[in-house]
Design an enzyme around this catalytic site. Sequence first.
Site, PDB file in Angstrom:
ATOM      1  N   ASP A  33       0.817  -1.221   0.000  1.00  0.00           N
ATOM      2  CA  ASP A  33       0.000   0.000   0.000  1.00  0.00           C
ATOM      3  C   ASP A  33       0.849   1.269   0.000  1.00  0.00           C
ATOM      4  O   ASP A  33       0.322   2.374   0.079  1.00  0.00           O
ATOM      5  CB  ASP A  33      -0.962   0.011   1.212  1.00  0.00           C
ATOM      6  CG  ASP A  33      -0.225  -0.044   2.539  1.00  0.00           C
ATOM      7  OD1 ASP A  33       1.033  -0.030   2.536  1.00  0.00           O
ATOM      8  OD2 ASP A  33      -0.898  -0.094   3.585  1.00  0.00           O
ATOM      9  N   GLY A  34       2.173   1.103  -0.039  1.00  0.00           N
ATOM     10  CA  GLY A  34       3.052   2.273  -0.109  1.00  0.00           C
ATOM     11  C   GLY A  34       3.642   2.681   1.226  1.00  0.00           C
ATOM     12  O   GLY A  34       4.549   3.509   1.278  1.00  0.00           O
ATOM     13  N   GLU A  35       3.127   2.116   2.326  1.00  0.00           N
ATOM     14  CA  GLU A  35       3.660   2.505   3.638  1.00  0.00           C
ATOM     15  C   GLU A  35       5.100   2.024   3.801  1.00  0.00           C
ATOM     16  O   GLU A  35       5.462   0.941   3.335  1.00  0.00           O
ATOM     17  CB  GLU A  35       2.796   1.916   4.768  1.00  0.00           C
ATOM     18  CG  GLU A  35       1.467   2.604   4.911  1.00  0.00           C
ATOM     19  CD  GLU A  35       0.666   2.094   6.111  1.00  0.00           C
ATOM     20  OE1 GLU A  35       1.095   1.107   6.751  1.00  0.00           O
ATOM     21  OE2 GLU A  35      -0.389   2.694   6.390  1.00  0.00           O
ATOM     22  N   ARG A  90      12.758  26.455   4.963  1.00  0.00           N
ATOM     23  CA  ARG A  90      12.535  27.782   4.382  1.00  0.00           C
ATOM     24  C   ARG A  90      11.097  28.255   4.575  1.00  0.00           C
ATOM     25  O   ARG A  90      10.801  29.416   4.376  1.00  0.00           O
ATOM     26  CB  ARG A  90      12.919  27.780   2.893  1.00  0.00           C
ATOM     27  CG  ARG A  90      14.429  27.676   2.687  1.00  0.00           C
ATOM     28  CD  ARG A  90      14.791  27.670   1.223  1.00  0.00           C
ATOM     29  NE  ARG A  90      14.286  26.489   0.545  1.00  0.00           N
ATOM     30  CZ  ARG A  90      14.155  26.364  -0.771  1.00  0.00           C
ATOM     31  NH1 ARG A  90      14.490  27.365  -1.553  1.00  0.00           N
ATOM     32  NH2 ARG A  90      13.696  25.251  -1.298  1.00  0.00           N
ATOM     33  N   HIS A 123      18.503  27.583   6.569  1.00  0.00           N
ATOM     34  CA  HIS A 123      18.331  28.895   5.937  1.00  0.00           C
ATOM     35  C   HIS A 123      18.236  29.993   6.994  1.00  0.00           C
ATOM     36  O   HIS A 123      18.861  31.042   6.877  1.00  0.00           O
ATOM     37  CB  HIS A 123      17.097  28.877   5.037  1.00  0.00           C
ATOM     38  CG  HIS A 123      16.853  30.178   4.360  1.00  0.00           C
ATOM     39  ND1 HIS A 123      17.745  30.733   3.483  1.00  0.00           N
ATOM     40  CD2 HIS A 123      15.822  31.055   4.459  1.00  0.00           C
ATOM     41  CE1 HIS A 123      17.283  31.899   3.060  1.00  0.00           C
ATOM     42  NE2 HIS A 123      16.120  32.108   3.638  1.00  0.00           N
ATOM     43  N   ASP A 161      22.429  37.445  -2.074  1.00  0.00           N
ATOM     44  CA  ASP A 161      21.682  38.410  -1.264  1.00  0.00           C
ATOM     45  C   ASP A 161      22.430  38.613   0.044  1.00  0.00           C
ATOM     46  O   ASP A 161      23.359  37.866   0.378  1.00  0.00           O
ATOM     47  CB  ASP A 161      20.225  37.978  -1.032  1.00  0.00           C
ATOM     48  CG  ASP A 161      20.117  36.641  -0.332  1.00  0.00           C
ATOM     49  OD1 ASP A 161      21.030  36.272   0.420  1.00  0.00           O
ATOM     50  OD2 ASP A 161      19.096  35.959  -0.545  1.00  0.00           O
ATOM     51  N   LYS A 185      18.566  40.586  -3.924  1.00  0.00           N
ATOM     52  CA  LYS A 185      17.671  39.680  -4.655  1.00  0.00           C
ATOM     53  C   LYS A 185      16.231  39.943  -4.263  1.00  0.00           C
ATOM     54  O   LYS A 185      15.926  40.138  -3.089  1.00  0.00           O
ATOM     55  CB  LYS A 185      18.030  38.238  -4.293  1.00  0.00           C
ATOM     56  CG  LYS A 185      17.108  37.217  -4.931  1.00  0.00           C
ATOM     57  CD  LYS A 185      17.530  35.804  -4.606  1.00  0.00           C
ATOM     58  CE  LYS A 185      17.060  35.369  -3.258  1.00  0.00           C
ATOM     59  NZ  LYS A 185      17.321  33.961  -2.974  1.00  0.00           N
ATOM     60  N   ARG A 187      12.377  38.177  -4.936  1.00  0.00           N
ATOM     61  CA  ARG A 187      11.654  37.055  -5.533  1.00  0.00           C
ATOM     62  C   ARG A 187      10.172  37.391  -5.553  1.00  0.00           C
ATOM     63  O   ARG A 187       9.610  37.793  -4.534  1.00  0.00           O
ATOM     64  CB  ARG A 187      11.880  35.775  -4.724  1.00  0.00           C
ATOM     65  CG  ARG A 187      11.255  34.531  -5.373  1.00  0.00           C
ATOM     66  CD  ARG A 187      11.277  33.333  -4.443  1.00  0.00           C
ATOM     67  NE  ARG A 187      12.611  32.836  -4.152  1.00  0.00           N
ATOM     68  CZ  ARG A 187      13.229  31.905  -4.868  1.00  0.00           C
ATOM     69  NH1 ARG A 187      12.648  31.369  -5.915  1.00  0.00           N
ATOM     70  NH2 ARG A 187      14.432  31.497  -4.518  1.00  0.00           N
ATOM     71  N   ASP A 212      25.913  30.322  -1.576  1.00  0.00           N
ATOM     72  CA  ASP A 212      24.580  30.403  -0.984  1.00  0.00           C
ATOM     73  C   ASP A 212      24.368  29.192  -0.084  1.00  0.00           C
ATOM     74  O   ASP A 212      25.151  28.231  -0.139  1.00  0.00           O
ATOM     75  CB  ASP A 212      23.511  30.464  -2.085  1.00  0.00           C
ATOM     76  CG  ASP A 212      22.267  31.232  -1.646  1.00  0.00           C
ATOM     77  OD1 ASP A 212      22.127  31.525  -0.441  1.00  0.00           O
ATOM     78  OD2 ASP A 212      21.422  31.538  -2.521  1.00  0.00           O
TER      79      ASP A 212
END
Length: 284
Positions: A33-35, A90, A123, A161, A185, A187, A212
Site C-alpha cells: 500500500d506504499g507505507e 525555508r 536557511h 543576497d 535579490k 523574488r 549560498d
Amino acid sequence: MIIPGAETQAFAAALSEAADERLGRVEYERFADGEHVVRVPEAVAGERAVVVASTVDSDAHVQVLQLQDAAREAGASEVVTVLPYMGYARQDQAFKPGEPVSSRAMARAVSTGTDRVITVSPHEPAVCDFFTVPATHVDAASVLADPLPDALDDPLFLSPDEGAIDLAETVRAAYGGGETDFFEKDRDYDSGDITITPSDAAVAGRDVVLVDDIIATGSTMSESVAVLNDRDAKRVFVTCVHPMLASNALTKLSSAGVEAVYGTDTLERAVSEVSAAPVVADEL
Ligand code: R5P
C-alpha cells in the site's frame, strides 16, 4: 551507533568515520500500500543512537520518525537526530493568510522521538527554536573552500543576497584570500521570478565564487551568473551547502555558463564534492 536514513547513506558513512562511531545497517522496505517500514536489526541497547537523515521529501520525514522509534525499541539510551538537510526549513513563517509555519510543524514532529537535534546550515538558524528538545545548528560553509581551485584569479566571494554574506565570508576565510560582496535579490512569490540587483563591485577579469546556503530551482544562481557574465567576470564558480538542484536547476546553471558547481553531501548529488560530516562530528 549511526543509523542512516535511506537518502543519507553516504553522509552517515562519512559521519561514522569522522566521529569514530559504528555504522548500523538499516533495512528499508515498503508495503504494497506504499507505507514504509524500516528495521534496525543490530542491538543498540544502552548506547547512543544517532539517526542521520536529510528530510529531503515526505518519505524521508516519515522514515526519520520510524528510525527514531526503532532506535528506542532497540533499547538506545539516547537518541540524537541529525538532519544534514532540514526540509521545510525555508517555510519558517506563514507567508500568506491561511498558511502553516511548516518548519515548526515538522520540528515538533521530529522532537517527539529524540533527545537532541543537530541541523546543518539551515536557511534561518531560528528554526532551531521550533524544536521542543535541545537543537543546535552547525555551519558547513567552511568546507566549501576545499573543492575550489588553488589558484583563483583575484577572487571575489559573492552572495546573491545580503542574507548569505556570512557564508561568503566563511568561504573566503577558509580559502585564505580574496574579497567579499553581496547582490540584492527580490523574488516574486507568485511567479517565483528572481530579480538580481548587482552591487558596484568590480568583477571584470576576476574569478567570482557565488556562495549560498541552498540551490533549489537554480534561478537565484543562474540570474546572478548572467549579471556577472554581462560584467565580464573571468570565471564563475557556484557553491552551496545544500545542492538540492530541483528539476532543471543544473541545466540552468550550465546554460548560464558556470565554470563548476559544488556542494556538500547534506544532499547526495553529482556535485557533492565535499563532506559536511566532519563539522557534525565535532558537534556530536
Ligand atoms: C533564499 O534566500 C536562499 O538562500 C536561496 O537563495 C534560495 O532558496 C535559492 O533558491 P532557488 O535556487 O530556487 O533560486
